[in-house]
Enzyme design. Structure first.
Site, PDB file in Angstrom:
ATOM      1  N   TYR A  32       0.834  -1.204   0.000  1.00 38.39           N
ATOM      2  CA  TYR A  32       0.000   0.000   0.000  1.00 38.39           C
ATOM      3  C   TYR A  32       0.860   1.242   0.000  1.00 38.39           C
ATOM      4  O   TYR A  32       2.080   1.169   0.215  1.00 38.39           O
ATOM      5  CB  TYR A  32      -0.950   0.004   1.200  1.00 38.39           C
ATOM      6  CG  TYR A  32      -0.309   0.320   2.535  1.00 38.39           C
ATOM      7  CD1 TYR A  32       0.456  -0.623   3.210  1.00 38.39           C
ATOM      8  CD2 TYR A  32      -0.465   1.576   3.130  1.00 38.39           C
ATOM      9  CE1 TYR A  32       1.036  -0.331   4.445  1.00 38.39           C
ATOM     10  CE2 TYR A  32       0.107   1.872   4.367  1.00 38.39           C
ATOM     11  CZ  TYR A  32       0.856   0.914   5.013  1.00 38.39           C
ATOM     12  OH  TYR A  32       1.434   1.209   6.215  1.00 38.39           O
ATOM     13  N   LYS A 145       6.556  -1.916   2.225  1.00 40.49           N
ATOM     14  CA  LYS A 145       5.310  -1.360   2.770  1.00 40.49           C
ATOM     15  C   LYS A 145       4.183  -2.353   2.509  1.00 40.49           C
ATOM     16  O   LYS A 145       3.371  -2.188   1.585  1.00 40.49           O
ATOM     17  CB  LYS A 145       5.026   0.014   2.146  1.00 40.49           C
ATOM     18  CG  LYS A 145       4.099   0.886   3.015  1.00 40.49           C
ATOM     19  CD  LYS A 145       4.187   2.328   2.587  1.00 40.49           C
ATOM     20  CE  LYS A 145       3.130   3.217   3.211  1.00 40.49           C
ATOM     21  NZ  LYS A 145       3.204   3.349   4.658  1.00 40.49           N
ATOM     22  N   GLU A 177      12.110   2.438  14.739  1.00 42.03           N
ATOM     23  CA  GLU A 177      11.208   3.487  14.226  1.00 42.03           C
ATOM     24  C   GLU A 177       9.952   3.479  15.079  1.00 42.03           C
ATOM     25  O   GLU A 177       9.902   2.805  16.110  1.00 42.03           O
ATOM     26  CB  GLU A 177      10.896   3.237  12.742  1.00 42.03           C
ATOM     27  CG  GLU A 177      10.197   1.918  12.485  1.00 42.03           C
ATOM     28  CD  GLU A 177       9.840   1.684  11.026  1.00 42.03           C
ATOM     29  OE1 GLU A 177       9.701   2.644  10.251  1.00 42.03           O
ATOM     30  OE2 GLU A 177       9.678   0.503  10.662  1.00 42.03           O
ATOM     31  N   LEU A 201      10.916   1.198   7.680  1.00 45.69           N
ATOM     32  CA  LEU A 201      10.368   1.692   6.426  1.00 45.69           C
ATOM     33  C   LEU A 201      11.049   3.028   6.130  1.00 45.69           C
ATOM     34  O   LEU A 201      11.105   3.894   7.010  1.00 45.69           O
ATOM     35  CB  LEU A 201       8.857   1.905   6.564  1.00 45.69           C
ATOM     36  CG  LEU A 201       8.211   2.359   5.259  1.00 45.69           C
ATOM     37  CD1 LEU A 201       8.077   1.187   4.300  1.00 45.69           C
ATOM     38  CD2 LEU A 201       6.848   2.989   5.503  1.00 45.69           C
TER      39      LEU A 201
HETATM   40  N1  PMP Z   1       7.389   3.657   9.436  1.00 41.08           N
HETATM   41  C1  PMP Z   1       6.239   2.961   9.468  1.00 41.08           C
HETATM   42  C2  PMP Z   1       6.238   1.626  10.108  1.00 41.08           C
HETATM   43  C3  PMP Z   1       5.066   3.505   8.899  1.00 41.08           C
HETATM   44  O1  PMP Z   1       3.918   2.801   8.915  1.00 41.08           O
HETATM   45  C4  PMP Z   1       5.120   4.801   8.337  1.00 41.08           C
HETATM   46  C5  PMP Z   1       3.876   5.437   7.762  1.00 41.08           C
HETATM   47  N2  PMP Z   1       3.247   4.652   6.841  1.00 41.08           N
HETATM   48  C6  PMP Z   1       6.338   5.490   8.334  1.00 41.08           C
HETATM   49  C7  PMP Z   1       7.455   4.892   8.894  1.00 41.08           C
HETATM   50  C8  PMP Z   1       6.445   6.872   7.741  1.00 41.08           C
HETATM   51  O2  PMP Z   1       6.417   6.785   6.355  1.00 41.08           O
HETATM   52  P1  PMP Z   1       5.892   8.014   5.470  1.00 41.08           P
HETATM   53  O3  PMP Z   1       6.702   9.201   5.864  1.00 41.08           O
HETATM   54  O4  PMP Z   1       6.142   7.579   4.080  1.00 41.08           O
HETATM   55  O5  PMP Z   1       4.449   8.187   5.801  1.00 41.08           O
END
Ligand code: PMP
Length: 285
Positions: A32, A145, A177, A201
């Protein structure tokens, strides 16, 4: 009733149904993206689409449409739902097939998407939030993701039950994270964040903040840091598509920097704000 995207069609939300044997439903077998919308425009679109293509490649999942076609459909979805500031979510699963673990041979991937309004006033928390430190029990490909978010869901729920808004995850002594965000600390004027490897991620907001830091001459280290460094940091903040830059002023019982948002987070929030204003102004012209 909102309009949703199902494959290549725009449907009323109550018409959107998926097959009970969809592999996204049975195995979490899909990917996603969530993209921020400012002034009706998709923010950092190319980076999101690159990450989508990478997620698909890593899972050997076929994207059902070209990126250009998908982008056109997402723009139509935004227009049909009259979104000004908001969020577009879409997912692609390996499709519906009789349940067995092996990839089905001739099954089409299934795309579903939606768009919601999200004002910045509702999303931002300039005064900062409380977070909890929670064990990172997820698999070892957190760089993809995927729809498999149970480790994240359990962590966020546990943090919530401790009165926190976010879970900051750690593997042993190392901070990885957040359950739905990336984590930065500040030490002696320097930004520190976990390197983009299989344990996190690589957030699009993380990348944007690294870019803003460079423009503002704030030094950055992408390196491992410990829970001890986290708790004794000068500043802590998290980043994500929905929340932008969000200061963390308390972790468990411990206040960070006396419980007030830090100067560097403030500079990054200001720079972020300017960029959003620039995009919104360009959208009007
Ligand atoms: N880490 C994880 C586990 C996440 O779910 C997200 C948000 N989807 C992020 C980091 C931040 O990613 P982004 O800045 O692309 O929203």
């Amino acid at each position: 009733m909102p309009t949703i995207l199902y494959q290549d069609q725009f449907l009323s939300r109550d018409q959107g149904k998926v097959d009970m044997e969809d592999r996204g439903y049975q195995f979490g077998d899909g990917i996603y993206e969530a993209i921020r919308v400012y002034g009706g425009r998709l923010f950092l679109l190319d980076l999101h689409m690159k990450r989508l293509e990478r997620s698909a490649r890593e899972l050997r999942l076929q994207l059902p449409y070209s990126i250009d076609h998908l982008t056109d459909n997402l723009r139509t979805l935004i227009a049909k739902n009259q979104i000004d500031d908001g969020l577009v979510y879409f997912q692609i699963t390996r499709g519906a097939a009789p349940r067995q673990h092996l990839f089905p041979e001739e099954t089409e991937s299934v795309l579903t998407g939606s768009a919601i309004s999200l004002s910045r006033e509702d999303a931002l928390r300039p005064d900062g939030i409380k977070a909890s430190l929670i064990d990172d029990i997820r698999w070892l490909r957190c760089d993809i993701k995927t729809l498999n978010l149970l480790g994240n869901v359990l962590a966020k729920q546990k943090a919530h039950e401790q009165g926190s808004e976010e879970a900051i995850l750690h593997r042993g002594d190392t901070v990885t994270e957040g359950s739905s965000c990336n984590v930065f600390i500040v030490k002696e004027g320097r930004l520190i964040t976990h390197p983009a490897d299989h344990f996190i991620l690589n957030g699009i907001t993380r990348l944007f903040v690294l870019d803003l830091a460079e423009r503002l001459d704030i030094p950055v280290q992408e390196r491992l840091f410990s829970t001890e460094e986290l708790l004794s940091a000068d500043e802590v903040f998290i980043t994500s598509t929905g929340a932008e830059v969000k200061p963390v002023v308390q972790i468990g019982d411990q206040l960070i920097a006396g419980g007030r948002p830090g100067v560097i987070a403030g500079r990054l929030m200001d720079a972020f704000d300017k960029e959003v204003t620039r995009i919104r102004t360009a959208a009007l012209s």
